[in-house]
Design an enzyme around this catalytic site. Structure first.
Site, short mmCIF file in Angstrom:
data_model
loop_
_atom_site.label_atom_id
_atom_site.label_comp_id
_atom_site.label_asym_id
_atom_site.label_seq_id
_atom_site.Cartn_x
_atom_site.Cartn_y
_atom_site.Cartn_z
N LYS A 145 36.59 -42.46 -9.38
CA LYS A 145 35.45 -42.96 -8.60
C LYS A 145 35.06 -44.35 -9.10
CE LYS A 145 34.57 -39.11 -6.36
NZ LYS A 145 34.59 -39.07 -4.91
N GLU A 202 39.56 -45.65 -1.19
CA GLU A 202 38.87 -44.72 -0.29
C GLU A 202 37.43 -45.16 -0.05
OE1 GLU A 202 39.62 -40.67 -1.45
OE2 GLU A 202 37.71 -39.97 -0.65
N LYS A 253 38.01 -33.29 4.77
CA LYS A 253 37.56 -32.12 4.01
C LYS A 253 37.40 -30.95 4.99
CE LYS A 253 35.24 -34.75 0.36
NZ LYS A 253 36.22 -35.82 0.43
O1 LIG Z 1 39.31 -35.72 -2.72
C1 LIG Z 1 39.52 -35.38 -3.90
O2 LIG Z 1 40.52 -35.70 -4.54
C2 LIG Z 1 38.52 -34.51 -4.65
C3 LIG Z 1 37.24 -34.26 -3.91
C4 LIG Z 1 36.32 -35.47 -3.96
O3 LIG Z 1 36.66 -36.51 -4.48
C5 LIG Z 1 35.00 -35.34 -3.37
C6 LIG Z 1 34.52 -34.14 -2.96
C7 LIG Z 1 33.20 -34.00 -2.41
C8 LIG Z 1 32.38 -35.08 -2.33
C9 LIG Z 1 32.75 -36.38 -2.86
O4 LIG Z 1 31.97 -36.71 -3.99
C10 LIG Z 1 34.20 -36.59 -3.25
C11 LIG Z 1 34.82 -37.58 -2.27
O5 LIG Z 1 34.14 -38.53 -1.90
O6 LIG Z 1 35.96 -37.45 -1.85
MG LIG Z 2 35.81 -39.55 -0.99
#
Ligand SMILES: O=C(O)CCC(=O)C1=CC=C[C@@H](O)[C@@H]1C(=O)O
Ligand SMILES: [Mg+2]
Length: 330
Positions: A145, A202, A253
């Site tokens: 992140k 991302e 997701k």
């Molecule tokens: O996508 C991934 O590799 C793991 C999941 C992930 O990063 C996330 C899950 C849920 C909320 C977010 O903070 C975050 C994302 O932004 O993708």
């Molecule tokens: Mg993300």
């Protein structure tokens, strides 16, 4: 069909630090369905309101509408404003041998190995230590992140990280919409110069800005751009795909993308460059989301590592619990 509703609250080992702020506890709802033959299925409602889904309270209000019984057809009554509910209740339908020409079959899950799963690193300097254990577990793709600390600090950490890790490691950066257009261009140039493959940047800008910004950087950088918050719900996914198509990678997701059958048909029809990603749900929602991802993988949709390397974020044995054991804890 009978349905029982139980809310859950589960702390992460440590708060997930993103540009949205710290996220310390995962809250959601587990649904237990029992059909007339006594067969039991579990579903999960795992909202992420700051991504644009319903709130937990709105989900609860929908669940409270049902007495103890509901019919599969009522899944179609769940509005698009409740995407996590559509996913959760959809579990009941995705299990039964529900015959329909339109049904997208999802075979039982073969849990993916670490090679095909992206592991989520701790934010900030902790990543410099955090990657090794996950590498030893077999992960080769990692997500880190950014957009949390100052640009100069994160760029410095990035340069230390890419020097410290093996060159076979693949890295994804996720800004959660926390960058300005200028900062994002700086990051893309840095990624292009990196000594190892940066798979994508991302959600560099917030959903309200990113689509107008994309044309300004088109063709300027090698590193791909992905969208996540911009396509959190199915309606958004459709709109963004219509507008920018294959210019971006789609981080989807399933747990918050609404009805899984509708998502499956969209992916089969358009074949977007998609990464399936966890909503940091429990093993119940994870299992359903991974079944969808695997079934689409088998249809040649997406060969990108799954964004589900997140179990280590949960305290205790949460990540390995069976659905029945998890239900019994609630
Ligand atoms: O996508 C991934 O590799 C793991 C999941 C992930 O990063 C996330 C899950 C849920 C909320 C977010 O903070 C975050 C994302 O932004 O993708
Ligand atoms: Mg993300």
């Amino acid at each position: 069909m009978r349905v029982e509703v139980r809310p859950y609250r589960r702390p992460f080992r440590q708060p997930l630090q993103t540009a949205h702020g710290p996220w310390a506890v995962r809250e959601g709802i587990i649904l237990r369905f029992e059909d007339e033959q006594g067969q039991v299925t579990f579903g999960e409602i795992a909202p992420i309101p700051w991504f644009g889904t319903e709130t937990l309270e709105q989900a609860r209000a929908w669940c409270d509408r049902f007495s103890r019984n509901f019919a599969l057809e009522q899944i179609d009554d769940i509005p698009d404003s409740l995407p996590a509910c559509q996913f959760g209740f959809g579990a009941a339908r995705d299990r039964v041998a529900w015959v329909s020409p339109a049904r997208f079959e999802m075979p039982s899950l073969k849990p993916p190995g670490p090679l095909s799963v992206c592991a989520l690193l701790p934010t900030g300097a902790a990543a410099l230590e955090g990657w090794q254990g996950l590498w030893e577990q077999g992960h080769r793709t990692f997500k880190w992140k950014i957009g949390v600390a100052a640009l100069a600090e994160e760029l410095s950490l990035f340069q230390q990280l890419v020097k410290a890790v093996p060159s076979e490691l693949r890295l994804r950066l996720d800004a959660n919409g926390g960058l300005t257009g200028e900062e994002a261009a700086t990051w893309l140039a840095e990624c292009d110069r990196a000594p190892l493959p940066i798979e994508f940047l991302e959600q560099p800008l917030p959903p309200a800005q990113i689509l107008d910004w994309l044309p300004q950087v088109k063709g300027q950088f090698q590193t791909a751009i992905a969208v996540d918050e911009s396509v959190a719900t199915f309606r958004q996914l459709q709109q963004v795909y219509e507008r920018v198509g294959r210019q971006v990678v789609y981080v989807v997701k399933p747990a918050i993308a609404g009805d899984s059958q509708r998502l499956a048909h969209f992916c089969l029809q358009h074949r977007p460059d998609v990464v399936f990603s966890s909503a940091l749900e429990t093993p119940i929602g994870r299992h359903q989301a991974l079944r969808l991802a695997q079934a689409l993988w088998n249809q040649g949709i997406s060969k990108r590592a799954l964004g589900f390397g997140v179990e280590h974020w949960f305290a205790d044995d949460w990540a390995t619990l069976s659905a029945e054991a998890l239900w019994a804890q609630l």
